[in-house]
Motif scaffolding. Structure first.
Motif, PDB file in Angstrom:
ATOM      1  N   SER A  83       0.963  -0.801   0.273  1.00  0.00           N
ATOM      2  CA  SER A  83       0.185   0.009  -0.285  1.00  0.00           C
ATOM      3  C   SER A  83       0.534   0.715  -0.243  1.00  0.00           C
ATOM      4  CB  SER A  83      -0.928  -0.041   1.422  1.00  0.00           C
ATOM      5  OG  SER A  83      -1.903  -1.159   1.364  1.00  0.00           O
TER       6      SER A  83
ATOM      7  N   LEU B 223      -9.826  -0.343  -3.592  1.00  0.00           N
ATOM      8  CA  LEU B 223      -8.970  -1.190  -3.095  1.00  0.00           C
ATOM      9  C   LEU B 223      -9.633  -1.989  -1.830  1.00  0.00           C
ATOM     10  CD1 LEU B 223      -5.547  -2.612  -3.099  1.00  0.00           C
ATOM     11  CD2 LEU B 223      -5.763  -0.529  -1.087  1.00  0.00           C
TER      12      LEU B 223
ATOM     13  N   GLN C 288     -11.052  -5.853  -2.038  1.00  0.00           N
ATOM     14  CA  GLN C 288     -10.803  -6.559  -0.823  1.00  0.00           C
ATOM     15  C   GLN C 288     -11.584  -7.584   0.330  1.00  0.00           C
ATOM     16  OE1 GLN C 288      -7.603  -4.215   1.355  1.00  0.00           O
ATOM     17  NE2 GLN C 288      -5.840  -5.444   0.164  1.00  0.00           N
TER      18      GLN C 288
ATOM     19  N   THR D  36      -3.678  -8.417  -0.555  1.00  0.00           N
ATOM     20  CA  THR D  36      -3.955  -6.754  -0.799  1.00  0.00           C
ATOM     21  C   THR D  36      -2.717  -6.888  -1.791  1.00  0.00           C
ATOM     22  OG1 THR D  36      -3.408  -6.629   2.029  1.00  0.00           O
ATOM     23  CG2 THR D  36      -2.607  -5.084   0.479  1.00  0.00           C
TER      24      THR D  36
ATOM     25  N   SER E 180      -5.278  -7.748  -5.391  1.00  0.00           N
ATOM     26  CA  SER E 180      -5.663  -5.817  -5.416  1.00  0.00           C
ATOM     27  C   SER E 180      -5.121  -4.939  -5.871  1.00  0.00           C
ATOM     28  CB  SER E 180      -6.402  -5.596  -4.152  1.00  0.00           C
ATOM     29  OG  SER E 180      -5.809  -5.232  -2.662  1.00  0.00           O
ATOM     30  N   LEU E 181      -3.961  -4.504  -4.846  1.00  0.00           N
ATOM     31  CA  LEU E 181      -3.525  -2.783  -5.499  1.00  0.00           C
ATOM     32  C   LEU E 181      -2.386  -3.560  -6.946  1.00  0.00           C
ATOM     33  CD1 LEU E 181      -0.969  -2.413  -2.182  1.00  0.00           C
ATOM     34  CD2 LEU E 181      -2.114  -1.136  -3.575  1.00  0.00           C
TER      35      LEU E 181
ATOM     36  N   ALA F 185      -5.933  -2.469  -8.871  1.00  0.00           N
ATOM     37  CA  ALA F 185      -5.985  -0.815  -8.496  1.00  0.00           C
ATOM     38  C   ALA F 185      -5.027  -0.589  -9.059  1.00  0.00           C
ATOM     39  CB  ALA F 185      -5.977  -0.914  -6.468  1.00  0.00           C
TER      40      ALA F 185
END
Length: 446
Positions: A7, A103, A107, A116, A119-120, A123
């Protein structure tokens, strides 16, 4: 070796990208005859300046937006050159917030409960996209709309029905097209068991013949969630429009809504209607009967556009995968619109990360690469013809611009067909599971 997809790294990179572009834009505006700042941003800031002087934002010619946008950008009228860039910073930050909401959705259980890191990656299609960052930092307000739309998806998937109704009403007031999502969301929200949802059940029901049966069917469909969503969205939309009409009267209706029903923009327009609109605006006195008939047909362009994006796609797909259906709706709306500009691409790009994880574009890499290559090549072909027209003065309307616009339209139709196939067939089992869950919720409501 640690992964880039954390993140802190992804969001830092997204912020850095937009910061660099903002400062580069200041440099290009100061030293180049070709300005970085979008002409629309000057329209926004001029309107905000009029508002700061107690005047109407519609004193600025070509301001075709809600006064709410001019109100938001009031700081751009404050003394000091730094405040002029307030809107660009706001739009860039809106991109970041939209990425953060993406995000959260990816999730969540409704989005696939991704890790994470995974999904990043999806995104980042929005957060680290140079086209998205460039459009926002040039001063396009589409980033604000992107936040509203992604927040709407998040609210519906997390059962915040009243908040989702408020967001839809706000988004439609801000920019007309999000109204197409209303049908999808209504169809997606919990359906009581007495209201059939599967194709087999639909074929088995008897068409209501009496007023009592019709009333019973309607009350069965309009459960508590749907009533709440309708009430909050209509109240928000009505309240905002009433406020703006009270202050600005008819110019508000004319420039914010009515203008878009009859607009004939022909510059920087990727639509196949581009050439027809240009000819109509250039020499209306020389229109032949055949051309007049063609122009009349162009005014009916909204019929297939709305039939597909606001009715057929929602009813066929929304219960299977709401975010993907909203993507398909937006893609269809833009593809079939009479006016298509680069900013419109952001309308569906913000939803793309929610569909890609289960898309055949990833399951079949060759298909994904082909789609990206064709979409880029078709757009580049149109841009080349437009460049020759605007900078070299060569008339490329026919066949150049017209043929390339048809090619771009054809590519988009093929991509849309793939989306519909993915949602309708590839996610069938998952859709049935989600649908069954909503039917149980509907039973509780009842």
């Amino acid at each position: 070796m640690s992964s880039f997809f954390t993140s802190s790294k992804v969001f830092s990179a997204a912020i850095l990208l937009r910061t660099v572009l903002l400062f580069y834009g200041l440099f290009q505006d100061a030293y180049s005859p070709l300005k970085y700042t979008d002409i629309d941003y000057f329209v926004f800031t001029d309107a905000a300046r009029y508002v700061s002087q107690g005047l109407s934002p519609y004193e600025r010619e070509t301001y075709r937006y809600t006064p709410l946008l001019a109100w938001i950008l009031l700081p751009t009228a404050w003394p000091g050159t730094a405040w002029f860039s307030f809107g660009k910073v706001l739009f860039a930050l809106s991109d970041i917030v939209a990425g953060w909401l993406l995000l959260l959705i990816l999730q969540s259980p409704a989005g696939g409960s991704m890790s994470t890191e995974r999904s990043l990656k999806f995104a980042s299609i929005w957060l680290l996209n140079p086209m998205v960052a460039t459009i926002s930092t040039r001063g396009s307000s589409e980033g604000l709309l992107g936040v509203m739309v992604i927040a709407l998806v998040w609210a519906v998937l997390n059962d915040h029905v009243a908040f989702s109704g408020f967001l839809l009403g706000l988004a439609v007031h801000f920019k007309i097209y999000p109204f197409i999502y209303g049908v999808s969301i209504l169809w997606y929200l919990a359906t009581p068991p007495s209201f059939p949802s599967s194709a087999r059940e639909q074929n088995a029901i008897t068409i209501p013949a009496t007023a009592t049966e019709i009333f019973t069917l309607l009350t069965s469909f309009l459960n508590r969630s749907r009533r709440l969503f309708l009430l909050t969205s209509l109240c928000t939309f009505t309240a905002l429009n009433t406020l703006m009409y009270t202050i600005y009267s008819l110019p508000f209706l004319q420039h914010t809504y009515l203008y878009h029903l009859q607009r004939t923009d022909h510059r920087h327009n990727f639509s196949p209607y581009n050439t027809l609109l240009h000819l109509a605006s250039a020499r209306p006195d020389l229109l032949t009967p055949t051309f007049t008939f063609s122009l009349s047909l162009s005014r009916l362009a909204f019929v297939p556009q709305l039939l597909l994006s606001a009715l057929l796609l929602p009813l066929a797909l929304a219960k299977k995968d709401l975010p993907a259906t909203m993507l398909a709706q937006t893609f269809a709306f833009v593809t079939f619109n009479k006016v298509v500009t680069s900013q419109y691409f952001l309308w569906y790009l913000c939803l793309l990360p929610l569909h890609l994880p289960r898309s055949s574009l990833l399951r079949k890499p060759w298909k994904g690469m082909l789609a990206a290559a064709l979409w880029t090549a078709a757009q580049a072909a149109w841009l080349w013809e437009a460049y020759r027209l605007e900078y070299w003065g060569i008339s490329t309307f026919v066949p150049g611009l017209f043929a390339s616009a048809l090619g771009f339209f054809g590519v988009n139709c093929w991509i849309l067909g793939g989306m519909v196939e993915d949602i309708g067939l590839g996610l069938g089992k998952e859709g049935e599971g989600a649908e069954s869950k909503r039917e149980k919720e509907g039973k509780k409501e009842r």
